[in-house]
Scaffold this motif. Structure first.
Motif, short mmCIF file in Angstrom:
data_model
loop_
_atom_site.label_atom_id
_atom_site.label_comp_id
_atom_site.label_asym_id
_atom_site.label_seq_id
_atom_site.Cartn_x
_atom_site.Cartn_y
_atom_site.Cartn_z
N ILE A 44 0.91 -1.03 -0.20
CA ILE A 44 0.12 -0.01 -0.08
C ILE A 44 0.95 1.16 0.02
N LYS A 45 0.80 1.97 -0.96
CA LYS A 45 1.58 2.95 -1.19
C LYS A 45 1.23 4.35 -0.34
N PRO A 46 2.37 5.36 -0.10
CA PRO A 46 2.04 6.45 0.85
C PRO A 46 0.64 7.03 0.67
N HIS A 98 14.02 -2.00 -6.20
CA HIS A 98 12.40 -2.44 -6.45
C HIS A 98 12.15 -2.00 -7.89
N TYR A 99 12.54 -0.80 -8.32
CA TYR A 99 11.79 -0.44 -9.57
C TYR A 99 13.19 -0.13 -10.71
N CYS A 100 13.91 -1.19 -10.53
CA CYS A 100 15.30 -1.14 -11.30
C CYS A 100 14.90 -0.99 -12.87
N PRO A 129 10.80 8.22 -17.72
CA PRO A 129 10.78 9.91 -17.75
C PRO A 129 10.17 9.94 -15.93
N PHE A 130 9.39 9.02 -15.66
CA PHE A 130 8.82 9.46 -14.18
C PHE A 130 9.37 8.83 -13.19
N TYR A 131 10.68 8.04 -13.55
CA TYR A 131 11.34 7.49 -12.38
C TYR A 131 11.74 8.27 -11.23
N SER A 133 -5.76 -1.95 -13.63
CA SER A 133 -4.69 -1.18 -14.48
C SER A 133 -3.70 -0.28 -13.91
N THR A 134 -2.58 -0.13 -14.25
CA THR A 134 -1.49 0.86 -13.65
C THR A 134 -2.13 2.25 -14.01
N ASN A 135 -2.97 2.55 -14.84
CA ASN A 135 -3.44 3.87 -15.14
C ASN A 135 -4.87 3.58 -14.30
N VAL A 171 -2.24 8.04 -12.44
CA VAL A 171 -1.13 7.13 -12.54
C VAL A 171 0.05 7.42 -11.55
N SER A 172 0.11 8.56 -11.17
CA SER A 172 1.20 8.91 -10.32
C SER A 172 0.78 8.73 -8.87
N ARG A 173 -0.65 8.42 -8.45
CA ARG A 173 -1.09 8.23 -7.15
C ARG A 173 -1.91 7.02 -7.04
N1 UDP Z 1 3.90 5.22 -13.08
C1 UDP Z 1 4.10 6.53 -12.98
N2 UDP Z 1 3.70 6.89 -14.52
C2 UDP Z 1 3.34 6.30 -15.42
C3 UDP Z 1 3.61 4.81 -15.32
C4 UDP Z 1 3.80 4.34 -14.06
O1 UDP Z 1 3.97 7.19 -11.98
O2 UDP Z 1 3.08 6.61 -16.42
C5 UDP Z 1 4.09 4.70 -11.61
C6 UDP Z 1 2.95 4.06 -11.02
O3 UDP Z 1 2.96 4.27 -9.62
C7 UDP Z 1 3.11 2.73 -11.18
C8 UDP Z 1 4.72 2.61 -11.08
O4 UDP Z 1 5.25 3.65 -11.61
O5 UDP Z 1 2.25 1.73 -10.32
C9 UDP Z 1 5.27 1.27 -11.58
O6 UDP Z 1 4.95 1.25 -12.96
P1 UDP Z 1 4.48 -0.32 -13.68
O7 UDP Z 1 4.46 -0.17 -15.22
O8 UDP Z 1 5.40 -1.42 -13.12
O9 UDP Z 1 2.97 -0.61 -13.06
P2 UDP Z 1 2.29 -1.32 -11.96
O10 UDP Z 1 2.90 -2.85 -12.08
O11 UDP Z 1 2.52 -0.87 -10.59
O12 UDP Z 1 0.83 -1.60 -12.51
#
Ligand code: UDP
Ligand code: MG
Length: 161
Positions: A19-21, A59-61, A67-69, A101-103, A120-122
């Protein structure tokens, strides 16, 4: 009928859920844990911590060229996380479905992201995306002594309790 211990071996798959911040700040911890318990998964590890840049960069290597790293690492270290290991049949894939979905704009209603987030950023929650990835992430976040291999009472005869 009785299930033998060996027929339960397929329930040993594990995944890492965090669970993210923003999820912690918004008091979503209880509701998220409830969804995983209710679905039938077993909690085998749980902790709350504020993550260092070191653990997050590991974790996110795979995302380090995105660009959002750097904003992702800032977000993920901005407050406490609740990090968990859940176990059960097909838990990696099923929890990705539960998370959505991620988004969040594309996440279906009924998923954690689809019900609780809009950007997507939260997006509230992390879930491992493969069995191999889950094994790596679990090793990164937990020591094996902190993962409990406990028996559910409903899978154990009362004479064993
Ligand atoms: N993320 C972001 N912008 C983007 C894509 C991803 O901020 O355009 C963030 C978002 O918090 C995401 C995390 O980076 O959950 C990891 O991305 P991933 O593609 O691995 O997605 P997830 O596996 O979390 O669905
Ligand atoms: Mg991912």
């Amino acid at each position: 009928w009785h299930r033998s211990k060996s027929s339960l071996s397929d329930v040993k798959e594990r995944t890492l859920i965090a669970i993210k911040p923003d999820g912690v700040q918004r008091r979503l911890v209880g509701q998220i844990i409830q969804r995983f318990e209710q679905r039938g998964f077993k909690l085998v590890g749980l902790k709350m911590l504020q993550a260092s840049q070191d653990i997050l960069s590991e974790h996110y290597c795979d995302l380090r060229t995105k660009p959002f790293y750097s904003s992702l690492l800032r977000y993920m270290s901005s407050g406490p996380l609740v990090v968990m290991v859940w176990e059960g049949h097909n838990v990696v894939q099923t929890s990705r479905t539960m998370v959505g979905s991620t988004n969040p704009a594309e996440a279906q209603a009924g998923t954690v992201r689809g019900d609780f987030s809009i950007h997507v950023s939260r997006n509230v929650i992390h879930a491992s995306d493969s069995v191999e990835g889950a094994q790596k992430e679990i090793q990164l976040w937990f020591q094996s002594k902190d993962l409990l291999d406990w028996d559910c009472w409903d899978q154990t005869s009362t004479s064993e309790v």
